[in-house]
Design an enzyme around this catalytic site. Structure first.
Site, PDB file in Angstrom:
ATOM      1  N   LYS A   4       0.811  -1.231   0.000  1.00 54.92           N
ATOM      2  CA  LYS A   4       0.000   0.000   0.000  1.00 54.92           C
ATOM      3  C   LYS A   4       0.843   1.281   0.000  1.00 54.92           C
ATOM      4  O   LYS A   4       0.482   2.269   0.633  1.00 54.92           O
ATOM      5  CB  LYS A   4      -0.972  -0.003   1.185  1.00 54.92           C
ATOM      6  CG  LYS A   4      -2.005  -1.113   1.098  1.00 54.92           C
ATOM      7  CD  LYS A   4      -3.006  -1.066   2.215  1.00 54.92           C
ATOM      8  CE  LYS A   4      -2.579  -1.884   3.389  1.00 54.92           C
ATOM      9  NZ  LYS A   4      -3.648  -2.126   4.366  1.00 54.92           N
ATOM     10  N   ASP A  57      -6.179  -5.558  10.055  1.00 57.53           N
ATOM     11  CA  ASP A  57      -7.488  -4.903   9.941  1.00 57.53           C
ATOM     12  C   ASP A  57      -8.617  -5.903   9.679  1.00 57.53           C
ATOM     13  O   ASP A  57      -9.765  -5.665  10.077  1.00 57.53           O
ATOM     14  CB  ASP A  57      -7.482  -3.803   8.875  1.00 57.53           C
ATOM     15  CG  ASP A  57      -6.974  -4.264   7.522  1.00 57.53           C
ATOM     16  OD1 ASP A  57      -6.537  -5.419   7.404  1.00 57.53           O
ATOM     17  OD2 ASP A  57      -6.994  -3.452   6.573  1.00 57.53           O
TER      18      ASP A  57
END
Length: 448
Positions: free
Chosen positions: A154, A190
């Site tokens: 990311k 997450d």
């Protein structure tokens, strides 16, 4: 079908995946899951035990901090739990690109500074609060507070972090300040945070899925199926497995799915050859796929009279959020026209708008169907009569059709005996980390 639509379908034929092919993808993924759970290291999905052994039972209580790091912004939360009830205070902090790519020490110092600012502002510095740390990058966990970064994703590239325990790096940064008392008692991904947050409201939740900047999934697995589990096998005989399915196919097992556009996006990325499944699905890449497809059509003379504008030539200039706007264009073509004008097209024609809408639809539909194949694989593997799937992430949350596309396709791919529902997570990756800390505190007190 008009000629230009036929040509779009020809150019994008690899994006239209049959249900039979998706079942093949699911079979391959199941094989990768089983290899990942064993000691076979050839799997592209790592199937990492999270060390989270139970979901909330409604008896958790106390005050907790949560730190949620997984993109260019991160959040700090203060959560007061009282059974199923909770109160939350949070703030969002931005990371600069230089912090995301500079030395790891500087990244964790920046986070520690923000933690100190937060606890001082809300007068939380008078007590030692337990903290749950959501760290949304691939890690090997060796305990609830031991998570060793495998690789950055990311857009992060901070040297000095890969292979290190990120909890210790954060503790070191807090120690360097010397003015903050925080007890980090759990680090989670997450997806695990999403599962835990949804399970707090719905006891049937056993799967967590993220479809945002990246994509990943986790689920509750029986310990007897986790051959590589080396820890205790006491009750509860289960553990949440972080699949890390963004890397599915990095070993070549789904090369037959990848189009020339996927190959272009991968080759131009900062991590070529890695996270190949993610690059077909996630918010970081969908807009870029659309941009490259539109350029191909423009070069053929099908789009914008054959003109590739300067803006359209910029990598990542076509944002993934534009797909949501275009596919939500209930006003006809107004939103589509506005977005194409942002791409430097002064007077988009009806044909230009139709092409953009069709390209966006095919890219997002493929993403939804590939995620559906992944979810169906988990449901078929778990063999439960009913499962709630907690889902979070900007793509799922904001794209107007993503949920319905997933629901329809999962039904086609999953054994009809196994019913399911998709549940949008409310602040999963933040509140979920605090819940992991709360469950750990509850289990520790039971064992004392």
């Amino acid at each position: 079908m008009s000629d230009f639509r036929e040509r779009v379908h020809e150019v994008m034929h690899g994006f239209e995946i049959s249900t039979e092919t998706l079942k093949r993808v699911s079979d391959i993924l199941l094989d990768e899951f089983n290899k990942g759970l064993s000691k076979d290291k050839s799997s592209s999905v790592k199937m990492l035990p999270s060390f989270v052994r139970d979901i909330p039972n409604g008896q958790e209580e106390g005050k907790f901090l949560a730190l949620d790091l997984g993109g260019s912004t991160f959040r700090i939360l203060f959560i007061e739990l009282e059974g199923r009830n909770f109160k939350t205070t949070h703030e969002v902090f931005e990371l600069t690109e230089s912090t995301m790519t500079g030395p790891g020490k500087a990244l964790f110092d920046s986070i520690a500074n923000c933690l100190a600012e937060f606890v001082t502002k809300y007068k939380l510095d008078r007590e030692v609060l337990p903290l749950g740390f959501t760290f949304s990058f691939p890690c090997v966990q060796k305990g609830l507070t031991e998570a060793f970064l495998i690789r950055w994703t990311k857009g992060f590239r901070c040297p000095g972090v890969e292979g290190k325990n990120v909890v210790q790096l954060l503790r070191d940064a807090i120690s360097r300040r010397g003015d903050v008392n925080i007890d980090i008692i759990a680090v989670v991904n997450d997806t695990t945070g999403t599962l835990m947050s949804c399970a707090h409201r719905n006891e049937n939740c056993r799967v967590g899925v993220i479809i945002g900047t990246g994509t990943n999934a986790c689920y509750m697995e029986n310990l007897e199926n986790v051959e590589k589990w080396k820890e205790d096998t006491e009750e509860p005989r289960q553990v949440i497995i972080n699949c890390e399915w963004g890397a599915f196919g990095d070993n070549g097992c789904i090369d037959f799915l990848r189009t020339p556009f996927d190959q272009e996006v991968d080759e131009a990325s900062i991590n070529p050859g890695e996270q190949l499944f993610e690059k077909m699905i996630s918010g970081m890449y969908m807009g870029e796929l659309v941009r490259r497809i539109i350029i191909k059509l423009a070069n053929e003379g099908e789009f914008n009279n054959g003109i590739v504008t300067e803006k359209l030539s910029e990598e990542y200039a076509f944002k993934t959020k534009y797909l949501s706007f275009i596919e939500h264009d209930v006003r006809g073509e107004q939103a589509t026209e506005e977005i194409l004008m942002k791409m430097g097209i002064k007077e988009p024609s009806e044909k230009d708008c139709s092409i953009a809408q069709l390209v966006c639809c095919l890219v997002s539909t493929r993403a939804a169907h590939l995620v559906s194949a992944g979810v169906a694989t988990i449901l078929n593997k778990r063999k439960q009569n009913f499962t709630t799937i907690g889902v979070d992430g900007s793509v799922y949350r904001y794209h107007p059709l993503f949920k319905s596309k997933m629901e329809d396709k999962i039904k086609e791919l999953v054994d009809p005996k196994y019913e399911f529902e998709l549940m949008l997570s409310e602040d999963g990756s933040g509140r979920g980390a605090a819940l992991v800390a709360a469950v750990a505190k509850r289990l520790n007190e039971l064992n004392e």
